[in-house]
Design an enzyme around this catalytic site. Sequence first.
Site, PDB file in Angstrom:
ATOM      1  N   LYS A 173      51.944  63.023 140.691  1.00  0.00           N
ATOM      2  CA  LYS A 173      53.035  62.288 140.028  1.00  0.00           C
ATOM      3  C   LYS A 173      53.884  61.629 141.099  1.00  0.00           C
ATOM      4  O   LYS A 173      54.312  62.284 142.058  1.00  0.00           O
ATOM      5  CB  LYS A 173      53.878  63.264 139.220  1.00  0.00           C
ATOM      6  CG  LYS A 173      55.163  62.680 138.656  1.00  0.00           C
ATOM      7  CD  LYS A 173      55.861  63.675 137.754  1.00  0.00           C
ATOM      8  CE  LYS A 173      57.201  63.170 137.296  1.00  0.00           C
ATOM      9  NZ  LYS A 173      57.821  64.076 136.318  1.00  0.00           N
TER      10      LYS A 173
HETATM   11  C1  5RP Z   1      61.489  66.023 139.395  1.00  0.00           C
HETATM   12  C2  5RP Z   1      60.619  65.901 138.218  1.00  0.00           C
HETATM   13  C3  5RP Z   1      61.329  65.477 137.042  1.00  0.00           C
HETATM   14  O1  5RP Z   1      61.509  66.436 136.115  1.00  0.00           O
HETATM   15  C4  5RP Z   1      60.692  64.299 136.451  1.00  0.00           C
HETATM   16  O2  5RP Z   1      60.354  63.364 137.439  1.00  0.00           O
HETATM   17  C5  5RP Z   1      61.623  63.700 135.536  1.00  0.00           C
HETATM   18  O3  5RP Z   1      61.120  62.643 134.872  1.00  0.00           O
HETATM   19  P1  5RP Z   1      62.052  61.384 134.744  1.00  0.00           P
HETATM   20  O4  5RP Z   1      62.332  60.905 136.143  1.00  0.00           O
HETATM   21  O5  5RP Z   1      61.217  60.426 133.961  1.00  0.00           O
HETATM   22  O6  5RP Z   1      63.294  61.821 134.007  1.00  0.00           O
HETATM   23  O7  5RP Z   1      59.442  66.128 138.240  1.00  0.00           O
HETATM   24  O8  5RP Z   1      60.783  66.157 140.542  1.00  0.00           O
END
Ligand code: 5RP
Length: 259
Positions: A173
Amino acid sequence: MDWGLQNRLSRIIKPDTGKTVMLAVDHGYFLGPTSGLEKPAETIKPLLPYADSLMLTRGVLRTSVPPEADIPIVLRVSGGTSIVGKDLSNEGITTSVKDAIRLNVSAITLSIFVGSDHEKETLLALADLVDKGQKYGIPVLAVTAVGRDMARDAKYLGLCCRIAAEIGAHFVKTYYCDDFESVVNSCPVPLVIAGGKKIPEREALQLAYDAIAHGACGVDMGRNIFQSDNPVGMIRAVRAIVHEKATVEQAFAVYREGK
Ligand code: 5RP
């Protein structure tokens, strides 16, 4: 890749489209009661039918997701730091793989902090988690966390994603950036993108569209869905882009439908 691991991964990345819409609701692990997630059960319930998986901690899983729910779980197993602490990069492993198996999860996930003071510890934690995941057939998602001082550009994110894949992450991710193709092309495992801070809905849909158009295999979005004034409309709109090749205009119409 072994059967069990592939089977779990295919529950998250849908074989019919090769794509995924993950719903991230793990923010509380370092942010506490994030806006829109004060009562996770209430936030999650209406979104469940539209998410391909939920990314969350075991605390929220146990308290806020019904055990009979048919939803693949991507369990965050890193933490130990907070927004008011000294160093967010100083994470450790908070949940054993044994507990992850007990919770019947489809994947486990942790953050890596490349370029931070704790780069080595977080990368070795990833290596250890991959070893354990391989042993029990559980895929590992590496999250490329970006410190305040780091540029979110293709050079840095490409480095992070490639290192995560080299260590053995099964998917990664990261953030969308200019020249995202180069990040995708130099990473041998699938990439999903985070949504980041809340932005206007049309811009968030454009972000999802651009990421898919440039090679992401999906999104793992949180705040731009659950902080929207129409969270169900928003996740349905994101699904239309990810799984149905909708344009931004078509997806924006989906978002507005239920308002
Ligand atoms: C932090 C994470 C977050 O929970 C995730 O990225 C959050 O998603 P968004 O940015 O879309 O709110 O993994 O490292």
